[in-house]
Scaffold this motif. Structure first.
Motif, PDB file in Angstrom:
ATOM      1  N   VAL A  21      18.498  19.104  11.354  1.00 28.22           N
ATOM      2  CA  VAL A  21      18.882  18.070  12.321  1.00 28.22           C
ATOM      3  C   VAL A  21      17.748  17.770  13.291  1.00 28.22           C
ATOM      4  O   VAL A  21      17.407  16.610  13.538  1.00 28.22           O
ATOM      5  N   SER A  22      17.097  18.822  13.808  1.00 26.01           N
ATOM      6  CA  SER A  22      16.076  18.544  14.824  1.00 26.01           C
ATOM      7  C   SER A  22      14.847  17.874  14.225  1.00 26.01           C
ATOM      8  O   SER A  22      14.239  17.016  14.863  1.00 26.01           O
ATOM      9  N   GLN A  23      14.473  18.252  12.987  1.00 21.88           N
ATOM     10  CA  GLN A  23      13.345  17.569  12.343  1.00 21.88           C
ATOM     11  C   GLN A  23      13.656  16.104  12.078  1.00 21.88           C
ATOM     12  O   GLN A  23      12.847  15.219  12.369  1.00 21.88           O
ATOM     13  N   VAL A  24      14.821  15.855  11.525  1.00 23.01           N
ATOM     14  CA  VAL A  24      15.179  14.477  11.187  1.00 23.01           C
ATOM     15  C   VAL A  24      15.233  13.626  12.447  1.00 23.01           C
ATOM     16  O   VAL A  24      14.719  12.511  12.494  1.00 23.01           O
ATOM     17  N   ARG A  25      15.813  14.218  13.491  1.00 32.28           N
ATOM     18  CA  ARG A  25      15.937  13.465  14.728  1.00 32.28           C
ATOM     19  C   ARG A  25      14.561  13.208  15.342  1.00 32.28           C
ATOM     20  O   ARG A  25      14.260  12.101  15.789  1.00 32.28           O
ATOM     21  N   GLN A  51       0.840  -1.193   0.000  1.00 33.94           N
ATOM     22  CA  GLN A  51       0.000   0.000   0.000  1.00 33.94           C
ATOM     23  C   GLN A  51       0.873   1.240   0.000  1.00 33.94           C
ATOM     24  O   GLN A  51       1.869   1.305   0.723  1.00 33.94           O
ATOM     25  N   LEU A  52       0.500   2.199  -0.817  1.00 27.93           N
ATOM     26  CA  LEU A  52       1.323   3.379  -1.025  1.00 27.93           C
ATOM     27  C   LEU A  52       0.707   4.604  -0.386  1.00 27.93           C
ATOM     28  O   LEU A  52      -0.505   4.740  -0.311  1.00 27.93           O
ATOM     29  N   ALA A  53       1.572   5.508   0.054  1.00 29.02           N
ATOM     30  CA  ALA A  53       1.098   6.828   0.447  1.00 29.02           C
ATOM     31  C   ALA A  53       2.174   7.828   0.068  1.00 29.02           C
ATOM     32  O   ALA A  53       3.359   7.522   0.141  1.00 29.02           O
ATOM     33  N   ALA A  54       1.739   8.999  -0.393  1.00 27.69           N
ATOM     34  CA  ALA A  54       2.689  10.079  -0.629  1.00 27.69           C
ATOM     35  C   ALA A  54       2.390  11.138   0.408  1.00 27.69           C
ATOM     36  O   ALA A  54       1.371  11.820   0.331  1.00 27.69           O
ATOM     37  N   GLU A  55       3.225  11.238   1.416  1.00 30.24           N
ATOM     38  CA  GLU A  55       2.920  12.129   2.537  1.00 30.24           C
ATOM     39  C   GLU A  55       4.224  12.495   3.262  1.00 30.24           C
ATOM     40  O   GLU A  55       5.177  11.721   3.276  1.00 30.24           O
ATOM     41  N   THR A  56       4.235  13.680   3.850  1.00 27.32           N
ATOM     42  CA  THR A  56       5.427  14.071   4.604  1.00 27.32           C
ATOM     43  C   THR A  56       5.084  14.496   6.033  1.00 27.32           C
ATOM     44  O   THR A  56       5.979  14.682   6.841  1.00 27.32           O
ATOM     45  N   ILE A  92      13.600   9.887   5.317  1.00 26.22           N
ATOM     46  CA  ILE A  92      13.435  10.490   6.633  1.00 26.22           C
ATOM     47  C   ILE A  92      13.652  12.004   6.564  1.00 26.22           C
ATOM     48  O   ILE A  92      13.090  12.769   7.337  1.00 26.22           O
ATOM     49  N   GLN A  93      14.444  12.451   5.591  1.00 24.19           N
ATOM     50  CA  GLN A  93      14.735  13.889   5.494  1.00 24.19           C
ATOM     51  C   GLN A  93      13.566  14.716   4.969  1.00 24.19           C
ATOM     52  O   GLN A  93      13.576  15.938   5.070  1.00 24.19           O
ATOM     53  N   THR A  94      12.564  14.054   4.379  1.00 24.22           N
ATOM     54  CA  THR A  94      11.418  14.817   3.902  1.00 24.22           C
ATOM     55  C   THR A  94      10.302  14.877   4.952  1.00 24.22           C
ATOM     56  O   THR A  94       9.338  15.603   4.779  1.00 24.22           O
ATOM     57  N   MET A  95      10.421  14.099   6.009  1.00 17.32           N
ATOM     58  CA  MET A  95       9.367  14.064   7.024  1.00 17.32           C
ATOM     59  C   MET A  95       9.457  15.282   7.935  1.00 17.32           C
ATOM     60  O   MET A  95      10.543  15.746   8.236  1.00 17.32           O
ATOM     61  N   TRP A  96       8.290  15.805   8.332  1.00 14.86           N
ATOM     62  CA  TRP A  96       8.344  16.916   9.276  1.00 14.86           C
ATOM     63  C   TRP A  96       7.266  16.779  10.334  1.00 14.86           C
ATOM     64  O   TRP A  96       6.174  16.288  10.088  1.00 14.86           O
ATOM     65  N   SER A  97       7.651  17.192  11.515  1.00 11.64           N
ATOM     66  CA  SER A  97       6.735  17.126  12.631  1.00 11.64           C
ATOM     67  C   SER A  97       6.323  18.550  12.982  1.00 11.64           C
ATOM     68  O   SER A  97       7.165  19.437  13.049  1.00 11.64           O
ATOM     69  N   ASP A  98       5.021  18.756  13.202  1.00 15.20           N
ATOM     70  CA  ASP A  98       4.560  20.118  13.480  1.00 15.20           C
ATOM     71  C   ASP A  98       4.921  20.582  14.889  1.00 15.20           C
ATOM     72  O   ASP A  98       4.686  21.718  15.259  1.00 15.20           O
TER      73      ASP A  98
END
Ligand code: TYD
Ligand code: MG
Length: 455
Positions: free
Chosen positions: A189-193, A147-152, A174-180
């Protein structure tokens, strides 16, 4: 709540400091220190332990538990690098240069694991679903139940994973993921971590295996995979030379298997195919014996691999002669040149030296020293070694040759591929392998005399 203080971290190794500097104190890289928001701002005035907590029950090491069941993907090269299949609830990092084939590898792996009955979700933060589907079509994987998803957005991804309860989630990258909850930009660095921390702790909690893709970054603009290496159970690097079709998947850390294991793949028009017998492939382009070409009997992980080393030595037009190495350590080359000069009286001054490991392979073993010296001498003397000879052994600064491990495996592999002679150091236990004449040599001077007739 304590006031959050500015902190800085290195995009290469993730080391945290309180002040900015041009060079990272931990890893020595330049211009990699960036400011970041701290992961959490906890209470800092009261030290832990001043008020009484509950005591933690302690246990001993005895266990009745069976080892976790592992899922085999059916790609033998991948399974071996993972330490014998995928462990449930494990976190795996796959790092590599952009464009090396990480997404291709993981889409193929996702399809294989899904076909084995694992519920698999592939989250792409870099490509649209249509692009991933197009790649799947090219790789003939459209029938696999992935199953696929395109999401960050990390929050949305975690919610989805919570609902769907997959057994395997692949996060590319992992470098495209972001946490609000983190203020800085994606890839910092802090987002990736934060993203890696959230995903791995979710995986551990829910018993889901997670594979994170991380781009190796040269410029330090975005945080590299080393920032998250310590958070995961297994770190794999996918490497290879651009322009070569070989790709090596190398385990550099594995809590569930041997580190330093490699898997060999070939990039073809329809994806990555496994290379079951790498020696045969690495030697396939070898023609007639030529000066400067030497076959090294190496060990990669648990497996013997024969690799061709090529050297070229030519008069240099420059005042500073060139030393160019591909696939081996430049410092180690300088050392061997120095030993040849100091112990054997064979100078390389005024000569350009090029050393190349054929096939885009990277060698880290000191056991390749003697093969490198042989290639250099063969190139310098313009004398080819016999085509049926393999060479291995470590060279010490005194010029003595040191025995290396797994001699028998090296010889057996050489024998399997039709070699009849091996040049190896003295010492270690004596052994014979049928069909291989073993020429044991004590030091580099003896080697020069034996093989090149007094040099
Ligand atoms: P990709 O998996 O997108 O790399 P990464 O995710 O590491 O950035 O692969 C990129 C390269 O692989 C691209 O240059 C084209 C090549 N490729 C093939 O040669 N054959 C194939 O079947 C596929 C899918 C890609
Ligand atoms: Mg990719």
């Amino acid at each position: 709540m304590a006031k959050s203080k500015t902190q800085f971290s290195c995009t290469e190794c993730g080391n945290i400091t309180t002040k900015w500097s041009g060079r990272c104190e931990a890893c020595g890289e330049w211009n990699t220190i960036v400011e970041d928001a701290p992961l959490s701002t906890g209470p800092s005035s009261a030290t832990l332990g001043t008020s009484k907590g509950r005591s933690v029950p302690l246990t001993d090491l005895r266990t009745e538990e069976t080892p976790p069941p592992r899922t085999h993907s059916g790609m033998a090269e991948l399974d071996r690098v993972l330490g014998g299949g995928l462990v449930p609830a494990s976190a795996i990092l796959v790092g590599g240069d952009p464009g090396i084939g990480k997404s291709t590898l993981l889409l193929q792996a996702a399809a294989q694991f899904a076909r084995q009955g694992m519920k698999t979700i592939y989250v792409s933060g870099e490509e649209a679903s249509a692009q991933v589907r197009m790649r799947a079509q090219r790789l003939n994987l459209t029938d696999a139940p992935v199953q696929l998803a395109a999401e960050t957005n990390l929050r949305d991804i975690l919610t989805t994973l919570e609902q769907e309860k997959p057994q395997l989630a692949i996060i590319d990258s992992i470098q495209t993921m972001w946490s609000d909850t983190v203020g800085s930009a994606p890839g910092s660095v802090s987002q990736v971590r934060a993203a890696a921390h959230e995903l791995t702790s979710f995986a551990k909690r829910k018993g889901m295996a997670v594979i994170l893709v991380g781009h190796v970054t040269k410029e330090g603009q975005i945080a590299g995979p080393r920032v998250v290496e310590h958070m995961v159970d297994t770190v794999l690097y996918f490497e290879g030379e651009r322009g070569h079709q070989f790709r090596i998947l190398r385990a550099v850390k594995n809590r569930f298997g041997p580190a330093d294991e490699i898997g060999v793949f070939e990039m073809t028009g329809s994806g990555l195919s496994e290379v079951i017998n790498p020696s045969a492939l690495f030697l396939s382009d070898r023609g007639e014996p030529s000066p400067g070409s030497v076959v090294f009997a190496g060990i990669e992980g648990t497996r013997p691999v024969l690799i061709e080393l090529q050297a070229l030595v030519a008069p240099s037009p420059h005042s500073q002669p060139r030393r160019t190495v591909v696939g081996w350590d430049g410092g180690r080359l300088a050392m061997i040149l120095a030993v040849l000069e100091a112990r054997c009286g064979i100078p390389f001054t005024g000569l350009d030296v090029y050393l190349n490991v054929a096939g885009g392979m990277k060698i880290n073993e000191p056991a390749a020293d003697l093969a490198v010296a042989a290639a250099l001498l063969s190139a310098r003397e313009d004398a080819a070694l016999p085509a049926d000879t393999v060479v291995f052994g470590e060279i010490s600064l005194s010029g003595a040759l040191r025995a290396v491990g797994q001699t028998e495996n090296r010889l057996k592999e050489a024998q399997k591929l039709g070699f009849t002679t091996a040049i190896a150091p003295k010492g270690g236990k004596s052994l014979t392998v049928d069909g291989i004449a073993l020429n044991r040599i004590g030091d580099l001077t003896g080697f020069v005399g034996d093989v090149f007739g007094a040099g």
